[in-house]
Design an enzyme around this catalytic site. Sequence first.
Site, PDB file in Angstrom:
ATOM      1  N   SER A 143      96.291  57.671   6.282  1.00 13.65           N
ATOM      2  CA  SER A 143      97.786  58.113   7.963  1.00 13.65           C
ATOM      3  C   SER A 143      96.163  58.742   8.860  1.00 13.65           C
ATOM      4  O   SER A 143      95.492  59.351   8.820  1.00 13.65           O
ATOM      5  CB  SER A 143      98.041  59.481   7.958  1.00 13.65           C
ATOM      6  OG  SER A 143      99.121  60.103   8.963  1.00 13.65           O
ATOM      7  N   TYR A 156     100.949  68.068   5.852  1.00 13.37           N
ATOM      8  CA  TYR A 156     101.118  66.988   5.467  1.00 13.37           C
ATOM      9  C   TYR A 156      99.660  66.459   5.893  1.00 13.37           C
ATOM     10  O   TYR A 156      98.677  65.321   4.764  1.00 13.37           O
ATOM     11  CB  TYR A 156     102.026  65.515   6.848  1.00 13.37           C
ATOM     12  CG  TYR A 156     102.262  64.938   7.080  1.00 13.37           C
ATOM     13  CD1 TYR A 156     102.272  63.988   5.875  1.00 13.37           C
ATOM     14  CD2 TYR A 156     101.431  63.764   7.603  1.00 13.37           C
ATOM     15  CE1 TYR A 156     102.815  62.602   5.863  1.00 13.37           C
ATOM     16  CE2 TYR A 156     101.342  62.555   7.774  1.00 13.37           C
ATOM     17  CZ  TYR A 156     102.071  61.570   6.708  1.00 13.37           C
ATOM     18  OH  TYR A 156     102.125  60.444   7.006  1.00 13.37           O
TER      19      TYR A 156
END
Length: 245
Positions: A143, A156
């Site tokens: 990501s 995250y």
Amino acid sequence: MNSHTEQKIVLVTGASSGIGAATAERLAADGHHVVVGARRRPQLDELVARIAAAGGTAQAVDLDVTDIEGHRAVVDAIAAEHGRLDVLVANAGVMPLSRLDAGLVDEWKTMIDVNVLGLLHGIAAALPHFTARGSGHLVTMASVGAHEVSPTSAVYSGSKFAAWAISEGLRVESPAGIRVTTICPGVTTSELADSISDPKAREAMVAYRAHAIPASSIAAAVAFAIAQPANVDVNEIIVRPAAQR
């Protein structure tokens, strides 16, 4: 498939929706045989039917990446049936964002279990096969959160920093025949945000996702990396909306 393109046997995890499903459809369209794995079997069966209707080949397997023995069994079965596994697209991931002071410890654990241990389980399952054949390709779905931390993304982003580091570690440890690619998507249309239970984080995500790009854009990056000659290792691709800063 181009006559010069070698068909590859590809396992895509987290393939029941979003980037995983789009990647499976793109790779099947490119002529590869795709094995799609996830926990939601009905969605996988629908995906396999779509791929078949479009002229591709695919099969569905039940796969929970947090189960190491289950992951090994799936990879071993693919290798037994097809003689090899060429590519593992380790796409399974969750993103229940929240501020640390929200104290959502169970959600933190889930992110570590799926995003970090799930990737490690995939490596543990596939690497022996890659090593035995002297070739193989791991594609990690990280990501932009592997490179930056925003409010609500601490855990995250931590899991995606870890995914980036684990993949880079595999790359530097592996012999030349094993390739490692990390794909870092920006804001992309998917179901990831649906797992956000924290009201503040969920509200912030609405505006953040205003310029989301389609999952097919990420699938194209995966396809590009896989299509390179055996002596070319595309190490990392960051793909984000032009409007995302």
